[in-house]
Write a protein that holds these residues in place. Structure first.
Motif, mmCIF file in Angstrom:
data_model
loop_
_atom_site.group_PDB
_atom_site.id
_atom_site.type_symbol
_atom_site.label_atom_id
_atom_site.label_comp_id
_atom_site.label_asym_id
_atom_site.label_seq_id
_atom_site.Cartn_x
_atom_site.Cartn_y
_atom_site.Cartn_z
ATOM 1 N N UNK A 183 128.087 71.237 -7.524
ATOM 2 C CA UNK A 183 127.635 72.568 -7.110
ATOM 3 C C UNK A 183 128.500 73.087 -5.962
ATOM 4 N N UNK A 184 128.885 72.185 -5.062
ATOM 5 C CA UNK A 184 129.673 72.567 -3.889
ATOM 6 C C UNK A 184 131.159 72.602 -4.265
ATOM 7 N N UNK A 185 131.473 73.360 -5.290
ATOM 8 C CA UNK A 185 132.791 73.288 -5.916
ATOM 9 C C UNK A 185 133.886 73.884 -5.037
ATOM 10 N N UNK A 186 133.602 74.956 -4.321
ATOM 11 C CA UNK A 186 134.644 75.587 -3.504
ATOM 12 C C UNK A 186 135.149 74.628 -2.442
ATOM 13 N N UNK A 187 134.214 73.966 -1.772
ATOM 14 C CA UNK A 187 134.618 73.068 -0.702
ATOM 15 C C UNK A 187 135.519 71.956 -1.234
ATOM 16 N N UNK A 188 135.193 71.428 -2.409
ATOM 17 C CA UNK A 188 136.009 70.350 -2.989
ATOM 18 C C UNK A 188 137.358 70.864 -3.475
ATOM 19 N N UNK A 189 137.335 71.954 -4.207
ATOM 20 C CA UNK A 189 138.576 72.445 -4.826
ATOM 21 C C UNK A 189 139.594 72.915 -3.789
ATOM 22 N N UNK A 190 139.128 73.477 -2.685
ATOM 23 C CA UNK A 190 140.088 73.951 -1.688
ATOM 24 C C UNK A 190 140.868 72.788 -1.067
ATOM 25 N N UNK A 191 140.271 71.584 -1.029
ATOM 26 C CA UNK A 191 141.044 70.409 -0.620
ATOM 27 C C UNK A 191 142.187 70.167 -1.601
ATOM 28 N N UNK A 192 141.874 70.258 -2.883
ATOM 29 C CA UNK A 192 142.909 70.066 -3.903
ATOM 30 C C UNK A 192 143.983 71.147 -3.815
ATOM 31 N N UNK A 193 143.544 72.383 -3.649
ATOM 32 C CA UNK A 193 144.501 73.503 -3.578
ATOM 33 C C UNK A 193 145.432 73.342 -2.370
ATOM 34 N N UNK A 194 144.855 72.921 -1.227
ATOM 35 C CA UNK A 194 145.647 72.737 -0.012
ATOM 36 C C UNK A 194 146.717 71.661 -0.221
ATOM 37 N N UNK A 195 146.319 70.532 -0.807
ATOM 38 C CA UNK A 195 147.284 69.455 -1.044
ATOM 39 C C UNK A 195 148.343 69.906 -2.049
ATOM 40 N N UNK A 196 147.926 70.607 -3.098
ATOM 41 C CA UNK A 196 148.880 71.067 -4.115
ATOM 42 C C UNK A 196 149.881 72.066 -3.534
#
Length: 495
Positions: free
Chosen positions: A230-243
């Motif tokens: 459910x807390x998808x934004x918080x998780x995905x932004x970590x991925x986006x930042x690393x990418x």
């Protein structure tokens, strides 16, 4: 005697003009959706949409001196947790009674024992910690005796989270949405009192630093996630930042069940996923029993721990984050064992509120009697992270009466309740009334830290940012993901 609860003034006068309030909320909601201040809807879940995450319209006041103290102390707390996690005897002694009655903690502990017996193949651990704190505002006078009392004393530690320490994205973005609101209201000059927050880049920097220490070209990073996030934004932004910062690094998301089905250990003890070695395993799941519905999930966790991947957290770090350890550290002489007797030890001891064991000994019996006599003063905490697990007030009394002669009580600790100052504010919720009512709110500050090291040597130790969660003053729990709290950011006051 009823203690008086202090109050801090909002950064701008409230209540606000109704027309201005409605107008700025409409703008803020659109800003939120377009900048990732969102979560998936639990009632009408779909992967195709998000809704706004609950947020406080205006930043909440926080004393500048206390904020600075919390930031400065985080590296000391990082090192303390690192030392605790690598002290096998202390963890064993501290957890022994809880292990007899807490099946979840016992299962984690069994994995730790297994990998130690086999020989730990990856000595490096990555800790991405969050120290949660609240201001203690109790005034020793009643309201009748004291018309103007000190608005706060000092902050006290609620807990340290060692696994799935979220809000690396939602913490910094809370500052941005409230900055936007202040500018729209003509108060852009106040933004200077909101501290800079680089939690996302700081936490992701910890992951990539661990990746570089692993040192295998073409290795990948694995995020361990829930079946439904459910807390998808918080998780995905970590991925986006690393990418964005390290485009050559591939990131996979897998549940524990998928790790069981899709991964394997090779002859070098590397964790292999889709033919590639895993350098770093970052847990955003795995901190509560419901996330291990079968033996497959436990087998997957053991496989990861047996591997050369750098874990965030390693199993001993998760054990070090239990409430039982928090309570044990507050006992006389324990901090000195880990930190010596210097000024830092005193600074850490000052942040502890009353923490009591419920073991079957004289101290445990005294704690039970104390809580039954005045249950409103205490919180009953199990060995869990993730919010929604604690008991308050009448529930404390009921639970202790039920468990008084049962070993089950050893799975809990008793903590004195912190009474933070009140602030008047507006909470914007998805589907909530517009305008929302003006409510009394209280806040909990989280300070992020990153530490990387082995038992013998610390390689990196930083404070990297913060987050603020705010809830209605009469609500017990404050987790945003659990639907109880709201995103916020501190507005620093010179009191």
């Amino acid at each position: 005697m009823k203690m008086s609860q202090a109050r801090l003034a909002s950064c701008i006068p409230v209540p606000m003009d109704q027309k201005a309030l409605v107008g700025v909320i409409e703008k803020a909601k659109d800003w939120a959706l377009m900048h990732g201040v969102g979560m998936r809807d639990k009632k009408h879940f779909t992967k195709d949409s998000i809704q706004i995450a609950p947020f406080v319209l205006l930043p909440s006041p926080f004393p500048r001196t206390e904020f600075t103290k919390a930031v400065e102390l985080q590296q000391v707390l990082n090192e303390l947790m690192h030392k605790v996690a690598h002290d096998e005897e202390f963890l064993e002694t501290t957890l022994q009674n809880a292990l007899q009655v807490d099946e979840f903690t016992a299962s984690l502990y069994d994995i730790w024992v297994t990998v130690r017996k086999e020989g730990i193949v990856q000595p490096i651990s990555l800790g991405m910690l969050r120290s949660d704190i609240m201001l203690e505002s109790r005034c020793p006078h009643t309201e009748n005796q004291c018309a103007k009392h000190t608005p706060y004393c000092s902050w006290k530690q609620v807990e340290i989270n060692s696994i799935a320490s979220g809000f690396g994205h939602l913490g910094p973005i809370s500052r941005e949405i409230q900055s936007y609101v202040l500018r729209q209201l003509g108060h852009g000059d106040l933004i200077k009192n909101m501290p800079e927050n680089k939690a996302l880049s700081g936490l992701c920097g910890g992951i990539t630093e661990a990746y570089d220490l692993f040192g295998v070209p073409g290795a990948v990073i694995l995020f361990v996630v829930e079946e439904v996030s459910y807390n998808i934004c918080d998780q995905r932004f970590h991925e986006f930042q690393i990418s964005e910062t390290r485009p050559e690094i591939v990131i996979y998301r897998r549940t524990l069940n998928e790790i069981y089905e899709e991964s394997a250990l090779n002859d070098k003890k590397q964790l292999i996923l889709e033919g590639k070695p895993v350098a770093v395993v970052y847990y955003r799941s795995g901190y509560e029993p419901a996330q291990y519905p079968s033996s497959r999930e436990w087998d997957a966790r053991l496989r990861v721990e047996r591997s050369t991947a750098i874990k965030c957290p390693s199993i001993q770090y998760q054990l070090a984050g239990t409430k039982k350890v928090q309570q044990a550290l507050a006992a006389p002489g324990v901090l000195e064992k880990f930190m010596g007797g210097g000024a830092s030890t005193g600074r850490v001891r000052d942040i502890f509120t009353g923490l009591y064991s419920l073991d079957f000994d004289d101290g445990g019996e005294r704690a039970v009697e104390m809580a039954l006599a005045d249950a409103e003063r205490f919180v009953l905490k199990p060995q869990r992270e993730g919010g929604g697990n604690n008991l308050y007030g009448a529930d404390v009394r009921e639970a202790l009466l039920r468990m008084r002669h049962s070993r089950e009580r050893a799975a809990y600790i008793l903590m004195e309740r912190i009474l933070p100052p009140l602030v008047s504010g507006y909470v914007v919720r998805p589907g909530g009334p517009v305008p929302p009512p003006l409510c009394d709110l209280v806040s909990e500050l989280g300070i992020f830290g990153v530490i990387i090291g082995t038992k013998e040597k610390i390689l990196c130790n930083r404070q990297v940012g913060h987050m603020l969660r705010t809830k209605l003053a009469d609500a017990n729990e404050g987790g945003v993901a659990a639907g109880l709290g709201a995103l916020d950011s501190p507005y620093l006051l010179d009191l």
